[in-house]
Design an enzyme around this catalytic site. Structure first.
Site, PDB file in Angstrom:
ATOM      1  N   CYS A 133      34.046  43.572  28.993  1.00  0.00           N
ATOM      2  CA  CYS A 133      32.769  43.947  29.459  1.00  0.00           C
ATOM      3  C   CYS A 133      32.146  45.192  29.050  1.00  0.00           C
ATOM      4  O   CYS A 133      30.397  45.274  28.635  1.00  0.00           O
ATOM      5  CB  CYS A 133      33.140  43.827  31.291  1.00  0.00           C
ATOM      6  N   HIS A 246      28.415  48.566  35.521  1.00  0.00           N
ATOM      7  CA  HIS A 246      29.072  49.598  34.227  1.00  0.00           C
ATOM      8  C   HIS A 246      28.349  50.362  33.709  1.00  0.00           C
ATOM      9  O   HIS A 246      27.147  49.844  33.504  1.00  0.00           O
ATOM     10  CB  HIS A 246      30.215  49.214  33.171  1.00  0.00           C
TER      11      HIS A 246
HETATM   12  P1  NAP Z   1      40.598  37.983  40.067  1.00  0.00           P
HETATM   13  O1  NAP Z   1      39.586  37.918  40.846  1.00  0.00           O
HETATM   14  O2  NAP Z   1      42.201  38.391  39.970  1.00  0.00           O
HETATM   15  O3  NAP Z   1      41.104  36.431  40.098  1.00  0.00           O
HETATM   16  C1  NAP Z   1      42.109  35.794  39.483  1.00  0.00           C
HETATM   17  C2  NAP Z   1      41.401  34.508  38.972  1.00  0.00           C
HETATM   18  O4  NAP Z   1      42.933  33.791  38.041  1.00  0.00           O
HETATM   19  C3  NAP Z   1      41.775  33.730  40.402  1.00  0.00           C
HETATM   20  O5  NAP Z   1      40.826  32.608  40.466  1.00  0.00           O
HETATM   21  C4  NAP Z   1      43.788  33.037  40.656  1.00  0.00           C
HETATM   22  O6  NAP Z   1      43.713  32.574  41.872  1.00  0.00           O
HETATM   23  C5  NAP Z   1      43.533  32.971  39.054  1.00  0.00           C
HETATM   24  N1  NAP Z   1      45.239  33.075  38.383  1.00  0.00           N
HETATM   25  C6  NAP Z   1      46.123  34.139  38.864  1.00  0.00           C
HETATM   26  N2  NAP Z   1      46.647  33.660  38.486  1.00  0.00           N
HETATM   27  C7  NAP Z   1      47.057  32.540  37.679  1.00  0.00           C
HETATM   28  C8  NAP Z   1      47.907  30.978  37.217  1.00  0.00           C
HETATM   29  N3  NAP Z   1      48.901  31.787  37.072  1.00  0.00           N
HETATM   30  N4  NAP Z   1      47.073  30.021  37.710  1.00  0.00           N
HETATM   31  C9  NAP Z   1      46.494  30.100  37.538  1.00  0.00           C
HETATM   32  N5  NAP Z   1      45.551  30.449  38.306  1.00  0.00           N
HETATM   33  C10 NAP Z   1      45.799  31.751  38.587  1.00  0.00           C
HETATM   34  O7  NAP Z   1      40.467  38.601  38.579  1.00  0.00           O
HETATM   35  P2  NAP Z   1      39.216  38.344  37.592  1.00  0.00           P
HETATM   36  O8  NAP Z   1      37.843  39.690  37.802  1.00  0.00           O
HETATM   37  O9  NAP Z   1      38.082  37.310  37.773  1.00  0.00           O
HETATM   38  O10 NAP Z   1      39.821  38.590  35.906  1.00  0.00           O
HETATM   39  C11 NAP Z   1      40.320  37.517  35.403  1.00  0.00           C
HETATM   40  C12 NAP Z   1      40.554  37.605  33.968  1.00  0.00           C
HETATM   41  O11 NAP Z   1      38.960  37.861  33.631  1.00  0.00           O
HETATM   42  C13 NAP Z   1      41.658  38.722  34.526  1.00  0.00           C
HETATM   43  O12 NAP Z   1      42.085  38.285  32.575  1.00  0.00           O
HETATM   44  C14 NAP Z   1      40.029  39.688  33.041  1.00  0.00           C
HETATM   45  O13 NAP Z   1      40.774  41.094  32.356  1.00  0.00           O
HETATM   46  C15 NAP Z   1      39.327  38.688  32.777  1.00  0.00           C
HETATM   47  N6  NAP Z   1      37.775  39.836  32.816  1.00  0.00           N
HETATM   48  C16 NAP Z   1      36.860  40.051  31.842  1.00  0.00           C
HETATM   49  C17 NAP Z   1      36.230  39.919  31.617  1.00  0.00           C
HETATM   50  C18 NAP Z   1      35.319  39.629  30.612  1.00  0.00           C
HETATM   51  O14 NAP Z   1      35.823  38.549  29.927  1.00  0.00           O
HETATM   52  N7  NAP Z   1      34.379  40.655  30.244  1.00  0.00           N
HETATM   53  C19 NAP Z   1      35.540  40.769  32.869  1.00  0.00           C
HETATM   54  C20 NAP Z   1      36.557  40.945  33.770  1.00  0.00           C
HETATM   55  C21 NAP Z   1      38.253  40.123  33.783  1.00  0.00           C
HETATM   56  P3  NAP Z   1      44.533  32.408  43.042  1.00  0.00           P
HETATM   57  O15 NAP Z   1      43.247  32.615  43.437  1.00  0.00           O
HETATM   58  O16 NAP Z   1      44.816  30.923  42.742  1.00  0.00           O
HETATM   59  O17 NAP Z   1      45.332  34.028  42.728  1.00  0.00           O
HETATM   60  N1  12T Z   2      41.453  45.705  32.573  1.00  0.00           N
HETATM   61  O1  12T Z   2      38.643  41.431  29.940  1.00  0.00           O
HETATM   62  O2  12T Z   2      40.617  46.701  34.529  1.00  0.00           O
HETATM   63  O3  12T Z   2      40.417  43.092  29.190  1.00  0.00           O
HETATM   64  O4  12T Z   2      38.080  46.639  34.614  1.00  0.00           O
HETATM   65  C1  12T Z   2      38.885  43.838  31.592  1.00  0.00           C
HETATM   66  C2  12T Z   2      38.474  44.497  32.863  1.00  0.00           C
HETATM   67  C3  12T Z   2      41.180  44.607  31.177  1.00  0.00           C
HETATM   68  C4  12T Z   2      39.480  43.146  30.289  1.00  0.00           C
HETATM   69  C5  12T Z   2      39.344  46.440  34.266  1.00  0.00           C
HETATM   70  C6  12T Z   2      40.229  45.335  32.653  1.00  0.00           C
HETATM   71  C7  12T Z   2      39.616  43.608  31.386  1.00  0.00           C
HETATM   72  C8  12T Z   2      39.118  45.620  32.893  1.00  0.00           C
END
Ligand code: NAP
Ligand code: 12T
Length: 340
Positions: A133, A246
């Site tokens: 992000c 951010h």
């Molecule tokens: P979050 O709110 O904690 O949500 C995590 C999601 O993944 C929930 O739907 C969870 O399902 C699911 N999950 C976790 N473990 C799983 C498993 N073993 N099998 C299937 N589903 C599973 O997190 P988030 O903020 O959405 O972020 C998720 C990911 O995206 C992280 O890797 C983070 O680093 C990344 N991210 C990327 C960006 C970007 O692309 N720039 C920005 C922010 C975050 P349940 O409801 O079943 O727990």
């Molecule tokens: N740890 O997409 O904690 O690599 O704000 C994004 C957000 C990893 C990522 C955070 C993180 C990622 C966070």
């Protein structure tokens, strides 16, 4: 576009990013055919709504990706590491939001305003990575300046909201604020210290070089997206008690002479950017007013006269929109426009 409708899976659909992906698909009227929502056993069986219809969340472990055209993954790095190749092998193109595949030379890392043509590289592994992000909003603002003046060095400090670390972190900030106002002791689980009324210079794990992984991602990903290893980047990533959005204080040094007026002019025509820069009227980008918007907002554009060709600026964007869900959906829009 070679099909009328595309079968889509959202993996991690119940998370902060997954839910925003559903919002963005709906708002941009993406041609969704069958929709498959997947998560872990914690929330399988729950229902989510898309275009007024209810969908039951399935279990990722039991999913069959055959017949799904595109899967948007955001279930965490280790989960993507295991399941994205399974989906890709079933013929599905994966757009992955986690950090796991970003630096893989056989996986393109794409920001549509910056390097749209890199999408073509998806054929090697059937996977495209969505950048971090903080990297996304920085490169959207800096690419037009890099093209015009040649950026030699970037020094960036981030002010990152808690939604970047997901649902549970947003709950932690609210619970701590409530606890403090009701004279209870705030509990912490996601962060090593209290985040309410505090700032933590610690995002993701620390590396041996003293930087955090979040800081290192900004260095490595910027070079890959610009396709230019010569750009020097130094980053400090800080968590602030903000729910969404951010902020980034960015200092750049360019090859060619540069003025704030030229930067304002170039950025006012740049895709995905909105210049908000009228300090006399107290107008500058803010996290609160950027939430739920698609743009990367840039302001406080001014000369840094401590170096030869220096500029300082302040850049804000909604980390769940352009920083994650919107960028991923824009990648999918390029895929269906030109490739599948
Ligand atoms: P979050 O709110 O904690 O949500 C995590 C999601 O993944 C929930 O739907 C969870 O399902 C699911 N999950 C976790 N473990 C799983 C498993 N073993 N099998 C299937 N589903 C599973 O997190 P988030 O903020 O959405 O972020 C998720 C990911 O995206 C992280 O890797 C983070 O680093 C990344 N991210 C990327 C960006 C970007 O692309 N720039 C920005 C922010 C975050 P349940 O409801 O079943 O727990
Ligand atoms: N740890 O997409 O904690 O690599 O704000 C994004 C957000 C990893 C990522 C955070 C993180 C990622 C966070």
């Amino acid at each position: 576009m070679s099909k009328d409708l595309y079968n889509i899976a959202v993996v991690g659909a119940t998370g902060a990013v997954g839910k925003e992906i559903l919002n963005v698909l709906e708002q941009r009227k993406f041609p969704v055919g069958e929709l498959t929502l997947l998560a872990s056993e914690r929330s399988a069986g729950e229902t989510l709504t898309f275009k007024g219809q209810h969908y039951v969340v399935g279990l990722l472990d039991k999913a069959d990706f055959k017949g799904i055209d595109i899967a948007l993954f955001s279930p965490g790095g280790s989960v993507s590491a295991k399941y994205a190749p399974i989906a890709a092998a079933a013929g599905c193109v994966v757009v992955d939001n986690t950090s796991h595949f970003r630096m893989d030379p056989d996986v393109p890392l794409v920001v549509p305003e910056v390097n749209p043509d890199d999408v073509a590289g998806y054929v090697k592994k059937n996977i495209i990575a969505n950048p971090n992000c903080s990297t996304i909003q920085m490169v959207v603002a800096l690419k037009p300046i890099h093209d015009a003046f040649g950026i030699k060095r970037i020094v960036v400090s981030t002010y990152q909201s808690v939604s970047g670390s997901g649902r549970v972190a947003m709950d932690e900030l609210s619970a701590q604020v409530t606890a403090i106002y009701t004279m209870k002791s705030p509990e912490k689980e996601v962060y090593p210290h209290q985040i309410a009324f505090n700032c933590l210079p610690h995002i993701d794990d620390f590396l041996d070089n003293g930087y955090t992984k979040e800081e290192q991602k900004m260095v490595d990903e910027t070079k890959k997206i610009f396709g230019d290893d010569s750009v020097k980047v130094s980053a400090t990533a800080v968590r602030v008690p903000v729910f969404v959005g951010h902020g980034e204080s960015i200092n750049i040094e360019t090859e060619d002479p540069i003025t704030p007026e030229e930067v304002r002019q170039i950025l006012s025509e740049a895709p995905g950017v909105e210049v908000v820069d009228d300090p006399e009227k107290s107008l500058y980008p803010q996290q609160l007013t950027s939430a739920e918007c698609d743009e990367v907002f840039v302001g406080r554009i001014r000369t840094d006269d401590t170096v030869e060709n220096g500029i300082n600026m302040w850049v804000v964007s909604d980390n769940l929109r352009k920083g994650a869900a919107l960028n991923a959906v824009q990648i999918v829009e390029l895929l269906i426009r030109d490739y599948i």
